[in-house]
Write a protein that holds these residues in place. Structure first.
Motif, PDB file in Angstrom:
ATOM      1  N   ARG A  93       0.814  -1.206   0.000  1.00 31.66           N
ATOM      2  CA  ARG A  93       0.000   0.000   0.000  1.00 31.66           C
ATOM      3  C   ARG A  93       0.856   1.268   0.000  1.00 31.66           C
ATOM      4  O   ARG A  93       1.958   1.272   0.563  1.00 31.66           O
ATOM      5  N   PRO A  94       0.323   2.349  -0.572  1.00 36.32           N
ATOM      6  CA  PRO A  94       1.021   3.634  -0.488  1.00 36.32           C
ATOM      7  C   PRO A  94       1.013   4.139   0.957  1.00 36.32           C
ATOM      8  O   PRO A  94       0.063   3.904   1.708  1.00 36.32           O
ATOM      9  N   LYS A  95       2.073   4.811   1.342  1.00 37.59           N
ATOM     10  CA  LYS A  95       2.109   5.465   2.646  1.00 37.59           C
ATOM     11  C   LYS A  95       1.317   6.764   2.578  1.00 37.59           C
ATOM     12  O   LYS A  95       1.027   7.274   1.498  1.00 37.59           O
ATOM     13  N   ASP A  96       0.988   7.300   3.743  1.00 34.94           N
ATOM     14  CA  ASP A  96       0.257   8.559   3.778  1.00 34.94           C
ATOM     15  C   ASP A  96       1.069   9.678   3.145  1.00 34.94           C
ATOM     16  O   ASP A  96       0.521  10.592   2.540  1.00 34.94           O
ATOM     17  N   GLY A  97       2.359   9.591   3.313  1.00 37.79           N
ATOM     18  CA  GLY A  97       3.226  10.592   2.719  1.00 37.79           C
ATOM     19  C   GLY A  97       3.685  10.175   1.346  1.00 37.79           C
ATOM     20  O   GLY A  97       2.888  10.031   0.418  1.00 37.79           O
ATOM     21  N   LYS A  98       4.975   9.880   1.195  1.00 37.70           N
ATOM     22  CA  LYS A  98       5.545   9.544  -0.096  1.00 37.70           C
ATOM     23  C   LYS A  98       6.015   8.103  -0.107  1.00 37.70           C
ATOM     24  O   LYS A  98       6.544   7.597   0.886  1.00 37.70           O
ATOM     25  N   TYR A 100       5.869   3.784  -0.776  1.00 43.56           N
ATOM     26  CA  TYR A 100       5.055   2.631  -0.435  1.00 43.56           C
ATOM     27  C   TYR A 100       5.645   1.919   0.777  1.00 43.56           C
ATOM     28  O   TYR A 100       6.845   2.034   1.062  1.00 43.56           O
ATOM     29  N   TYR A 101       4.796   1.185   1.469  1.00 40.46           N
ATOM     30  CA  TYR A 101       5.313   0.303   2.502  1.00 40.46           C
ATOM     31  C   TYR A 101       6.197  -0.760   1.840  1.00 40.46           C
ATOM     32  O   TYR A 101       5.971  -1.157   0.694  1.00 40.46           O
ATOM     33  N   ASP A 108      -3.431  -5.212   6.092  1.00 39.38           N
ATOM     34  CA  ASP A 108      -3.850  -5.215   4.687  1.00 39.38           C
ATOM     35  C   ASP A 108      -4.558  -6.520   4.334  1.00 39.38           C
ATOM     36  O   ASP A 108      -5.581  -6.526   3.634  1.00 39.38           O
TER      37      ASP A 108
END
Length: 342
Positions: A93-98, A100-101, A108
């Motif tokens: 998943r994308p992180k809240d910032g910049k 991906y995990y 998930d």
């Protein structure tokens, strides 16, 4: 959902839905779909970049069309837009910032699992794609295993794996295993041409030659400079003893200059492929126990050197030089007596 492994200007697997090659596997799986004999989980495994994820979406679209109440064209449109209510996708998943995990997390997996237990949005089978299961951390892998052991009704899981040997044996035992292999050069060329845009014939042939049956690698080649050292590495690996010892040092200097470069990552894949092929060929050759033992030792040494270089930021040039020297030594020790080193 975005793909953390996506290449610039290359459509995501869900938008392609037509995997070149893999005809035998396609025939077997599509036969099962037509006969309504779907396994609960299918593990699509093989080298990275050969179209496994694209094939997974092709299978998903076929299942949704065969078991649902809409025609294939409409289903494919919804799959491409990731809007079909019976299709679920699990990626990093994308992180809240910049960014991906780095892994697929247990939360998930639980989110997808909980969604699968809701009332289905449309008639027909549901399909959940995990791309890739290699990204699951231990907690996520165990949560996925529990879901496979007690799966939701009328649901097929499609698991994509580049490294099946590292998966939990209990996960593999729950799946119908489908081994996929690199595709033909003609299919790689066709994938490149399907993307549209003008590709110089020389660049096309170079990309296909370096791809080794992996369309992803071919796309990566097109993004590299034409004078990349990868071509020289390919020539050197074809016959290490034909070249002076200094060529290995030159290659190490060129490829190890930037430890974060796409070129180095590509070179490491090429080395992995060469060593794996060498071990495989030795295992299939009667009376080649010494060659097989040497190939296995080479694999262990090369990966230990690379792991050490990665963990403590050693000079990659020196690491590559040591690996090239080990390859040359392996070949010189196992070459037939009639073939004199050059």
């Amino acid at each position: 959902m975005s793909d953390p492994e996506a290449l610039e200007d290359v459509p995501l697997p869900e938008r392609r839905q037509r995997a070149r090659g893999h005809d035998a596997a396609r025939s077997a799986i599509f036969g099962n779909i037509a006969e309504r004999r779907l396994p609960g989980a299918i593990l699509l495994h093989g080298p990275q970049g050969i179209g496994k994820a694209t094939f997974a979406f092709e299978i998903a679209a076929a299942i949704l069309a065969a078991t649902g109440d809409e025609d294939a064209a409409r289903v494919e449109e919804q799959v491409a837009a990731m809007s079909h209510p019976n299709l679920f996708l699990l990626r990093r998943r994308p992180k809240d910032g910049k960014g991906y995990y780095t892994v697929i997390r247990v939360e998930d997996v639980r989110e997808v699992r909980d969604s699968l237990h809701h009332t289905r949005g449309r008639a027909g089978q549901r399909v959940a794609i995990i791309d890739s299961i290699d990204d699951c951390n231990p907690s996520a892998a165990n949560a996925l295993l529990k879901t496979l052991e007690e799966p939701p009704a009328d649901t097929t899981f499609l698991l994509v794996s580049h490294r099946p040997g590292q998966l939990l044996p209990t996960i593999k035992s729950r799946c119908h295993n489908l081994a996929l292999r690199p595709i033909a050069d003609t299919d790689v060329a066709a994938v490149l041409m399907e993307q549209g845009g003008a590709i110089d014939e020389a660049a096309l042939q170079r990309a296909v030659a370096l791809a080794g049956g992996r369309p992803r690698r071919a796309f990566e080649t097109l993004a590299l400079d034409a004078d990349s050292a990868l071509g020289a590495l390919q020539a050197w690996l074809a016959d290490p003893l034909r070249h002076p010892a200094g060529v290995g040092l030159q290659l190490a200097d060129a490829l190890g200059a930037d430890a974060q470069s796409t070129e180095l990552s590509f070179a490491r894949e090429m080395l992995d492929d060469w060593m794996a092929d060498e071990a495989r060929n030795a295992a299939m050759q009667p009376g080649a126990r010494m060659r097989l033992a040497s190939a296995n030792d080479l694999w262990d040494k090369a990966h230990a050197l690379l792991a050490e270089a990665d963990s403590i930021n050693l000079d990659m040039k020196q690491t590559l030089a040591a690996i090239f020297n080990a390859i040359r030594k392996h070949v010189s020790l196992t070459v037939p007596v009639s073939a004199e080193p050059r």
